[in-house]
Design a protein around this motif. Structure first.
Motif, PDB file in Angstrom:
ATOM      1  N   ALA A 181       7.919   3.700   8.218  1.00 16.49           N
ATOM      2  CA  ALA A 181       7.122   3.559   6.999  1.00 16.49           C
ATOM      3  C   ALA A 181       7.411   4.700   6.028  1.00 16.49           C
ATOM      4  O   ALA A 181       7.495   4.496   4.817  1.00 16.49           O
ATOM      5  N   ASN A 182       7.584   5.924   6.552  1.00 22.67           N
ATOM      6  CA  ASN A 182       7.926   7.071   5.691  1.00 22.67           C
ATOM      7  C   ASN A 182       9.279   6.881   5.028  1.00 22.67           C
ATOM      8  O   ASN A 182       9.459   7.172   3.847  1.00 22.67           O
ATOM      9  N   GLU A 183      10.252   6.413   5.801  1.00 23.06           N
ATOM     10  CA  GLU A 183      11.586   6.174   5.243  1.00 23.06           C
ATOM     11  C   GLU A 183      11.533   5.091   4.172  1.00 23.06           C
ATOM     12  O   GLU A 183      12.201   5.201   3.138  1.00 23.06           O
ATOM     13  N   TYR A 184      10.723   4.060   4.417  1.00 17.29           N
ATOM     14  CA  TYR A 184      10.578   3.004   3.408  1.00 17.29           C
ATOM     15  C   TYR A 184      10.013   3.594   2.128  1.00 17.29           C
ATOM     16  O   TYR A 184      10.500   3.332   1.029  1.00 17.29           O
ATOM     17  N   ARG A 185       8.973   4.413   2.257  1.00 22.02           N
ATOM     18  CA  ARG A 185       8.335   5.025   1.087  1.00 22.02           C
ATOM     19  C   ARG A 185       9.317   5.930   0.347  1.00 22.02           C
ATOM     20  O   ARG A 185       9.404   5.892  -0.880  1.00 22.02           O
ATOM     21  N   ASN A 186      10.085   6.730   1.081  1.00 18.21           N
ATOM     22  CA  ASN A 186      11.026   7.662   0.459  1.00 18.21           C
ATOM     23  C   ASN A 186      12.216   6.957  -0.178  1.00 18.21           C
ATOM     24  O   ASN A 186      12.588   7.235  -1.326  1.00 18.21           O
ATOM     25  N   GLN A 187      12.835   6.041   0.579  1.00 19.91           N
ATOM     26  CA  GLN A 187      14.074   5.407   0.131  1.00 19.91           C
ATOM     27  C   GLN A 187      13.860   4.335  -0.939  1.00 19.91           C
ATOM     28  O   GLN A 187      14.637   4.219  -1.877  1.00 19.91           O
ATOM     29  N   VAL A 188      12.821   3.549  -0.760  1.00 20.05           N
ATOM     30  CA  VAL A 188      12.623   2.414  -1.662  1.00 20.05           C
ATOM     31  C   VAL A 188      11.730   2.787  -2.833  1.00 20.05           C
ATOM     32  O   VAL A 188      11.966   2.347  -3.968  1.00 20.05           O
ATOM     33  N   LEU A 189      10.679   3.559  -2.571  1.00 15.04           N
ATOM     34  CA  LEU A 189       9.728   3.839  -3.628  1.00 15.04           C
ATOM     35  C   LEU A 189       9.830   5.274  -4.172  1.00 15.04           C
ATOM     36  O   LEU A 189       9.199   5.569  -5.173  1.00 15.04           O
ATOM     37  N   GLY A 190      10.572   6.093  -3.469  1.00 11.73           N
ATOM     38  CA  GLY A 190      10.751   7.460  -3.965  1.00 11.73           C
ATOM     39  C   GLY A 190       9.530   8.324  -3.789  1.00 11.73           C
ATOM     40  O   GLY A 190       9.410   9.372  -4.424  1.00 11.73           O
ATOM     41  N   GLY A 191       8.585   7.919  -2.890  1.00 11.21           N
ATOM     42  CA  GLY A 191       7.396   8.721  -2.667  1.00 11.21           C
ATOM     43  C   GLY A 191       7.675   9.853  -1.701  1.00 11.21           C
ATOM     44  O   GLY A 191       8.726   9.916  -1.049  1.00 11.21           O
ATOM     45  N   GLY A 192       6.713  10.739  -1.570  1.00 14.66           N
ATOM     46  CA  GLY A 192       6.857  11.866  -0.650  1.00 14.66           C
ATOM     47  C   GLY A 192       6.519  11.458   0.768  1.00 14.66           C
ATOM     48  O   GLY A 192       5.847  10.486   1.018  1.00 14.66           O
TER      49      GLY A 192
ATOM     50  N   LEU B  90       0.818  -1.217   0.000  1.00 10.78           N
ATOM     51  CA  LEU B  90       0.000   0.000   0.000  1.00 10.78           C
ATOM     52  C   LEU B  90       0.850   1.265   0.000  1.00 10.78           C
ATOM     53  O   LEU B  90       0.405   2.318  -0.489  1.00 10.78           O
ATOM     54  N   LEU B  91       2.055   1.183   0.543  1.00 13.36           N
ATOM     55  CA  LEU B  91       2.938   2.353   0.561  1.00 13.36           C
ATOM     56  C   LEU B  91       3.355   2.786  -0.841  1.00 13.36           C
ATOM     57  O   LEU B  91       3.885   3.890  -1.032  1.00 13.36           O
ATOM     58  N   GLN B  92       3.110   1.964  -1.820  1.00 16.19           N
ATOM     59  CA  GLN B  92       3.421   2.334  -3.206  1.00 16.19           C
ATOM     60  C   GLN B  92       2.433   3.366  -3.744  1.00 16.19           C
ATOM     61  O   GLN B  92       2.679   3.962  -4.788  1.00 16.19           O
ATOM     62  N   ASP B  93       1.312   3.533  -3.036  1.00 14.40           N
ATOM     63  CA  ASP B  93       0.317   4.532  -3.430  1.00 14.40           C
ATOM     64  C   ASP B  93       0.561   5.803  -2.618  1.00 14.40           C
ATOM     65  O   ASP B  93       0.224   5.860  -1.439  1.00 14.40           O
ATOM     66  N   PRO B  94       1.139   6.828  -3.222  1.00 16.64           N
ATOM     67  CA  PRO B  94       1.475   8.045  -2.472  1.00 16.64           C
ATOM     68  C   PRO B  94       0.262   8.828  -1.979  1.00 16.64           C
ATOM     69  O   PRO B  94       0.395   9.727  -1.157  1.00 16.64           O
ATOM     70  N   SER B  95      -0.927   8.474  -2.468  1.00 17.12           N
ATOM     71  CA  SER B  95      -2.131   9.191  -2.022  1.00 17.12           C
ATOM     72  C   SER B  95      -2.611   8.706  -0.655  1.00 17.12           C
ATOM     73  O   SER B  95      -3.423   9.373  -0.005  1.00 17.12           O
ATOM     74  N   LEU B  96      -2.101   7.557  -0.221  1.00 17.88           N
ATOM     75  CA  LEU B  96      -2.524   7.008   1.067  1.00 17.88           C
ATOM     76  C   LEU B  96      -1.638   7.526   2.192  1.00 17.88           C
ATOM     77  O   LEU B  96      -0.414   7.478   2.106  1.00 17.88           O
ATOM     78  N   ARG B  97      -2.255   7.988   3.249  1.00 19.61           N
ATOM     79  CA  ARG B  97      -1.503   8.437   4.415  1.00 19.61           C
ATOM     80  C   ARG B  97      -1.141   7.227   5.274  1.00 19.61           C
ATOM     81  O   ARG B  97      -1.768   6.174   5.185  1.00 19.61           O
ATOM     82  N   ILE B  98      -0.139   7.408   6.126  1.00 17.25           N
ATOM     83  CA  ILE B  98       0.341   6.310   6.958  1.00 17.25           C
ATOM     84  C   ILE B  98      -0.767   5.767   7.855  1.00 17.25           C
ATOM     85  O   ILE B  98      -0.930   4.554   8.002  1.00 17.25           O
ATOM     86  N   TRP B  99      -1.553   6.650   8.448  1.00 12.89           N
ATOM     87  CA  TRP B  99      -2.610   6.186   9.347  1.00 12.89           C
ATOM     88  C   TRP B  99      -3.675   5.402   8.585  1.00 12.89           C
ATOM     89  O   TRP B  99      -4.276   4.462   9.126  1.00 12.89           O
ATOM     90  N   GLU B 100      -3.919   5.782   7.309  1.00 16.11           N
ATOM     91  CA  GLU B 100      -4.889   5.051   6.508  1.00 16.11           C
ATOM     92  C   GLU B 100      -4.393   3.631   6.217  1.00 16.11           C
ATOM     93  O   GLU B 100      -5.155   2.657   6.290  1.00 16.11           O
ATOM     94  N   ILE B 101      -3.118   3.531   5.909  1.00 19.64           N
ATOM     95  CA  ILE B 101      -2.515   2.222   5.642  1.00 19.64           C
ATOM     96  C   ILE B 101      -2.552   1.365   6.905  1.00 19.64           C
ATOM     97  O   ILE B 101      -2.874   0.180   6.861  1.00 19.64           O
ATOM     98  N   SER B 102      -2.254   1.994   8.024  1.00 18.11           N
ATOM     99  CA  SER B 102      -2.277   1.285   9.297  1.00 18.11           C
ATOM    100  C   SER B 102      -3.646   0.649   9.547  1.00 18.11           C
ATOM    101  O   SER B 102      -3.741  -0.524   9.928  1.00 18.11           O
ATOM    102  N   GLU B 103      -4.704   1.429   9.313  1.00 20.00           N
ATOM    103  CA  GLU B 103      -6.058   0.911   9.525  1.00 20.00           C
ATOM    104  C   GLU B 103      -6.400  -0.185   8.523  1.00 20.00           C
ATOM    105  O   GLU B 103      -7.022  -1.195   8.880  1.00 20.00           O
ATOM    106  N   ARG B 104      -5.987  -0.004   7.285  1.00 22.06           N
ATOM    107  CA  ARG B 104      -6.333  -0.971   6.231  1.00 22.06           C
ATOM    108  C   ARG B 104      -5.717  -2.344   6.465  1.00 22.06           C
ATOM    109  O   ARG B 104      -6.272  -3.346   6.025  1.00 22.06           O
ATOM    110  N   VAL B 105      -4.574  -2.393   7.133  1.00 21.82           N
ATOM    111  CA  VAL B 105      -3.920  -3.694   7.353  1.00 21.82           C
ATOM    112  C   VAL B 105      -4.215  -4.277   8.740  1.00 21.82           C
ATOM    113  O   VAL B 105      -3.613  -5.271   9.133  1.00 21.82           O
TER     114      VAL B 105
END
Length: 264
Positions: A251-262, A216-231
């Motif tokens: 989770a933010n570092e994973y998104r930034n470093q691995v996927l290049g998201g904001g 889900l972190l591959q979708d930059p439109s999803l916030r961390i708290w939303e992902i947390s609830e979804r899983v």
């Protein structure tokens, strides 16, 4: 005297088996009967009978999963299946789980008596083997290595448990929920999870949830708290702590470093 339980949702069959089979001839007696799998599980866990004659397809219960549970929790108990379905593949899978006989309804008396005789023969063989003294090496092997059919039953249970977790990870899932879905006690399931995955239930569940979160972190439109609830996490702080523990980064570092998201 060997103790037997009969399970079938047709009362006429239960009564018929109780009366027509020559139980005394084989040093056996019927100690309980049940009309559904749930009641059968309760009886078996309470009475721990030596043998079981059961219908394989009853309302609201997966027959093979029930047999696998019984063969895993009570490996010494002998099982004969009654079925109205002459399904070769189904019968083959049941036999792989260590079932003594697979009888198709309506079964002839001779077939049922042969099933009873086979269950008694297996019980006597097991008792004879247990009475023989074993060397240290043999005793260790016996304690650590389950019989092939028991191993097959355990694999069947774990496969179904993992599938249930994959399908329900986003819910408020407990070990009891999963154990009930595969018809074993939570203690037994916990032991099997440890044996086959080298993890606890919570570690296994968190692993599935974090793997889904990474997707889900591959979708930059999803916030961390939303992902947390979804899983399946009810607390984003707890989610963040578990994620960092498992991935060695937030989770933010994973998104930034691995996927290049904001950052979010």
């Amino acid at each position: 005297m060997y103790r037997a339980v009969i399970v079938d949702d047709e009362d006429v069959i239960v009564q018929g088996l109780s009366k027509i089979l020559p139980w005394e001839k084989y040093n056996c007696r019927v100690v309980a009967t049940a009309g559904d799998g749930k009641r059968a599980l309760e009886l078996i866990r309470t009475l721990e009978p030596d043998m079981l004659i059961t219908d394989i397809r009853m309302p609201g219960m997966d027959g093979l999963a029930l047999i696998a549970a019984l063969r895993s929790e009570f490996p010494a108990m002998q099982v004969t299946i009654l079925s109205g379905y002459p399904d070769f593949e189904y019968a083959q899978r049941a036999m792989q789980l260590g079932v003594a006989r697979y009888c198709v309804k309506p079964s002839k008396l001779n077939d049922l008596e042969e099933a009873l005789a086979e269950m008694v023969r297996r019980l006597e063989k097991t008792a004879a083997e247990a009475a023989q003294p074993a060397t240290g090496a043999q005793a260790g092997e016996s304690a650590e290595t389950p019989a092939p059919e028991s191993e097959g039953a355990q694999n069947f249970i774990i496969k179904n448990a993992l599938q249930y977790i994959e399908e329900h990870y986003a819910e408020k899932l407990t070990l009891t929920d999963v154990a009930e879905s595969v018809y074993v006690s939570q203690w037994h399931l916990s032991k099997l999870i440890g044996k086959y995955t080298s993890q606890s239930f919570s570690e296994l569940l968190n692993g599935v949830r974090i793997a889904k979160a990474k997707e889900l972190l591959q979708d930059p439109s999803l916030r961390i708290w939303e992902i947390s609830e979804r899983v399946g996490f009810t607390d984003v702080t707890h989610f963040s702590r578990i994620f960092k523990k498992m991935e060695n980064r937030s989770a933010n570092e994973y998104r930034n470093q691995v996927l290049g998201g904001g950052s979010r």
